[in-house]
Write an enzyme that holds these catalytic residues in place. Structure first.
Site, mmCIF file in Angstrom:
data_model
loop_
_atom_site.group_PDB
_atom_site.id
_atom_site.type_symbol
_atom_site.label_atom_id
_atom_site.label_comp_id
_atom_site.label_asym_id
_atom_site.label_seq_id
_atom_site.Cartn_x
_atom_site.Cartn_y
_atom_site.Cartn_z
ATOM 1 N N ASP A 91 12.455 6.051 -10.264
ATOM 2 C CA ASP A 91 12.645 5.724 -8.826
ATOM 3 C C ASP A 91 13.316 4.395 -8.652
ATOM 4 O OD1 ASP A 91 12.064 5.816 -6.030
ATOM 5 O OD2 ASP A 91 10.025 5.009 -6.218
ATOM 6 N N LYS A 131 -2.088 -3.471 -10.125
ATOM 7 C CA LYS A 131 -1.889 -2.192 -9.522
ATOM 8 C C LYS A 131 -3.238 -1.388 -9.529
ATOM 9 C CE LYS A 131 1.519 1.284 -9.358
ATOM 10 N NZ LYS A 131 2.992 1.570 -9.935
ATOM 11 N N GLN A 139 0.814 -1.170 -0.214
ATOM 12 C CA GLN A 139 -0.019 0.060 -0.136
ATOM 13 C C GLN A 139 0.828 1.428 -0.087
ATOM 14 O OE1 GLN A 139 -2.963 1.275 0.075
ATOM 15 N NE2 GLN A 139 -2.564 3.190 1.320
ATOM 16 N N GLY A 140 0.852 1.812 -0.995
ATOM 17 C CA GLY A 140 1.762 3.189 -1.166
ATOM 18 C C GLY A 140 0.753 4.607 -1.116
ATOM 19 N N ALA A 141 1.393 5.617 -1.209
ATOM 20 C CA ALA A 141 0.798 6.855 -1.224
ATOM 21 C C ALA A 141 -0.541 6.741 -2.115
ATOM 22 C CB ALA A 141 1.532 7.996 -1.281
ATOM 23 N N GLU A 142 -0.159 6.203 -3.427
ATOM 24 C CA GLU A 142 -1.321 6.515 -4.396
ATOM 25 C C GLU A 142 -1.653 5.373 -4.990
ATOM 26 O OE1 GLU A 142 1.868 8.674 -7.144
ATOM 27 O OE2 GLU A 142 1.728 8.553 -5.036
ATOM 28 N N GLY A 143 -1.164 3.950 -4.700
ATOM 29 C CA GLY A 143 -1.443 2.894 -5.334
ATOM 30 C C GLY A 143 -1.789 1.660 -4.457
ATOM 31 N N ARG A 144 -2.257 0.558 -4.712
ATOM 32 C CA ARG A 144 -2.159 -0.592 -3.942
ATOM 33 C C ARG A 144 -1.878 -1.706 -4.688
ATOM 34 N NH1 ARG A 144 -7.846 1.004 -2.186
ATOM 35 N NH2 ARG A 144 -7.659 2.831 -1.053
ATOM 36 N N LEU A 145 -1.146 -2.701 -4.395
ATOM 37 C CA LEU A 145 -0.914 -3.726 -5.427
ATOM 38 C C LEU A 145 -1.517 -4.864 -4.629
ATOM 39 C CD1 LEU A 145 1.246 -4.273 -7.651
ATOM 40 C CD2 LEU A 145 2.728 -5.182 -6.079
#
Lengths: 355, 270
Positions: free
Chosen positions: B162, B50, B29-35
């Site tokens: 990145d 994603k 779970q990132g700032a703007e996406g979920r995997l």
């Protein structure tokens, strides 16, 4: 018994890095260290619509009003100069000429009253004042003003910059767009854009969206917004085939640039694992920005902290507060070192007063 | 994108709510996406999904525009890399409007983890006796494979945006190459073995400017130094292999010198 007898510490802060001349007096409780605002006086140099404030005129304004503002601050606080512990002034960053004028005036006060001088980083002043007013313990800080756009988090005695604007600051983008529209600079161009934007919202005009990781860029957006303003004046039509207004332009500009700011802030929050966010700086007064940031923070199970125009917009009290925090750790600026500088990064300051 | 335990139970994207889909597993779970990990077409074909959920703080038109553009851009970049032989996961399916992208599931662990397992037992000091140098070959080999992968990426005109050792996977070799070597040594060799697959192209752009490539390398160099300080000196092997894999590398490396000098420090005005 001894602790109750200890005197409260009092500092006077002078701020003049941009078009606001601010002088404030703060007291720190000797036992709890709680800050109390004794006075906070500000006088703003307002340039005519369609123009910005130039360094020379702004410096002249600060010199002309310094004595008046300082006397008012002392009178409002009911404090005599002899009760002060130190005189704090903005060392930077800011516009050279206004900074110098206020630094010279602060030196004069220090010599006149025989007080220590404390040079303060303007950005750190904003952060510390925001923390003190809102009570946010360790938030991710979004510092947005006419000169600065930074996402900051504290780590190991420094305020570290996680993301920033790669070209002009967000406030500069808004100010300059206000100039394009030739709307009033009183009380502030950004405030007038905000009021206009409340009347817009029928259409969202397409503007570039420039986020790069945790950094962002605003100059391309300004260029496009200026072009759209020219289209508007020529009676051109928007995406829905209708003509659009100043209000639609202001609305679209705000929606776009604030979405960028919220996005980079969220990324920094995810990175450091924090769910508190504090907004400081002049643009931080904008209620739409606060609302958007609040929605983002709520989604992350956190909250947003913001202050009103007394503390968001440049003021002397924040310089007094941050200066006094440093002074209490033994920091002072010797007269021969009491210079100022246009370039002074937030992460250059050693934050001795925090763990 | 750091991962944290989700504060609330997230709503699934619609594609994962169909009865035919394998129960999804939230990987990150990132700032703007979920995997999510789920399957594609058959239940024996694992895939990564994603998902970029819509953001309530954004204007709906802006939100839809950004989500769509970002999913499309990521899919385009991955597709381009796949065609040109850059080691990246293949794109299986996407719905840009729906905000999701389905990709090949990459087995294995992040390179970061592999390197840390390898370094785990080593003493802190950097002075390595000569006798031990030969021992480092598997790690040097890994550095070479990283350099090759990044070289291939830049050859195709893609900038990752990145590059870190967390955004590279080590896909184990079929059968395992450490056969015949047993014990702890074999385990460590296995940890740094495998094909390097580049992942997470969420910040990727297409560019052929040396400056952008140099910044990409600089980001990797900085990330490498902060994540694996004890292996920092081996980073030169990454650059060596990069030069082998990409013929315009010398001018990029030259630019990298400038970028290093400049850092990302910008002096502030106003």
């Amino acid at each position: 018994m001894d602790t109750t007898k200890k005197k409260r510490r009092i500092a006077l802060g002078c701020e003049g890095s941009a078009n606001k001349l601010g002088i404030g007096i703060i007291a720190h409780d000797p036992v709890t260290n709680e800050p109390t605002v004794l006075s906070n006086v500000r006088h703003t140099f307002v340039s005519p619509p369609g123009t910005g404030f130039l360094p020379k005129d702004t410096a002249q304004h600060h010199r002309a009003f310094f004595v008046r503002v300082a006397k008012q601050a002392l009178a409002n606080a009911g404090v005599r100069p002899s009760e002060l512990d130190c005189i704090c002034y903005t060392r930077g960053p800011g516009m050279g000429a206004p900074l110098t004028s206020v630094a010279v005036a602060a030196r004069t006060l220090a010599l006149l009253w025989g007080k220590e001088l404390v040079g303060v980083n303007h950005c750190v002043g904003h952060i510390e004042m925001g923390r003190a007013i809102t009570g946010a313990a360790n938030p991710v800080v979004l510092y947005v003003s006419g000169g600065n756009t930074q996402v900051i988090a504290y780590a190991e005695q420094r305020y570290r910059i996680f993301g920033e604007a790669l070209d002009i600051a967000v406030g500069n983008c808004l100010d300059r767009f206000a100039r394009t529209l030739e709307i009033s600079n009183d009380p502030a161009p950004g405030y007038n854009i905000e009021q206009l934007a409340k009347k817009g919202g029928r259409v969202l005009l397409d503007l570039p969206y420039a986020v790069k990781g945790m950094d962002c860029s605003f100059s391309g957006i300004l260029t496009r917004a200026d072009e759209l303003a020219a289209v508007m004046k020529a009676g051109g039509r928007g995406p829905d085939g209708e003509t659009f207004t100043q209000a639609d332009l202001c609305f679209s500009l705000q929606e776009t640039v604030f979405a960028m700011l919220v996005e980079i802030t969220e990324r920094a929050m995810a990175h450091v694992g924090s769910n508190q966010v504090l907004i400081v700086g002049g643009v931080g007064c904008n209620e739409r920005l606060q609302e958007m940031m609040g929605a983002m923070a709520a989604e992350r199970g956190g909250s947003v902290y913001a202050t009103d125009e007394r503390f968001c917009i440049d003021n002397g009290i924040m310089i007094a507060h941050a200066g006094l925090l440093a002074y209490e750790t033994g920091f002072k600026t010797l007269l021969e070192e009491s210079t100022c500088t246009q370039r002074f990064r937030t992460d250059e300051v050693f934050v001795k007063w925090r763990k | 994108m750091a991962t944290h335990a989700p504060p609330v139970e997230f709503a699934l994207p619609q594609v994962l709510t169909y009865p035919a889909s394998t129960p999804p597993f939230l990987v990150a779970q990132g700032a703007e996406g979920r995997l999510y990990k789920t399957t594609h077409i058959t239940s024996s074909r694992p895939c990564a999904l994603k998902y970029r959920p819509s953001k309530s703080y954004r204007h709906p038109i802006l939100d839809a525009r950004l989500t769509k553009a970002r999913i499309q851009a990521e899919a385009k970049v991955l597709d381009r890399c796949c065609r040109e032989g850059v080691p990246v996961p293949a794109v299986y399916a996407l719905d840009a409007g729906g905000g999701w992208l389905m990709m090949e599931w990459v087995d294995g662990v992040p390179v970061r983890q592999g390197i840390n397992v390898w370094l785990g037992e080593r003493p802190e000091d950097d002075a390595v006796p000569d006798a031990e140098v030969a021992d480092e070959t598997p790690l040097v080999d890994l550095m070479n494979r990283i350099g090759e992968a990044v070289g291939a990426l830049h050859r195709t005109g893609v900038i990752h945006g990145d590059l870190t050792t967390s955004n590279m996977m080590l896909r184990p070799w079929a059968g395992g190459q450490s056969n015949g070597v047993s014990g702890e040594d074999g385990e460590k060799k296995k940890a740094v073995g495998g094909d390097v697959i580049l992942i997470d192209f969420g910040l990727a752009t297409q560019s052929v400017a040396d400056e952008d490539r140099a910044v990409d390398l600089y980001v990797l160099e900085r990330a490498f130094a902060s994540t694996h300080p004890r292996a920092e000196r081996l980073f030169t092997h990454v650059l060596e292999a990069y030069k082998q894999a990409y013929k315009k590398a010398p001018s990029v490396i030259h630019k990298l010198e400038d970028v290093r000098m400049r850092g990302r420090k910008k002096s502030m005005l106003g």
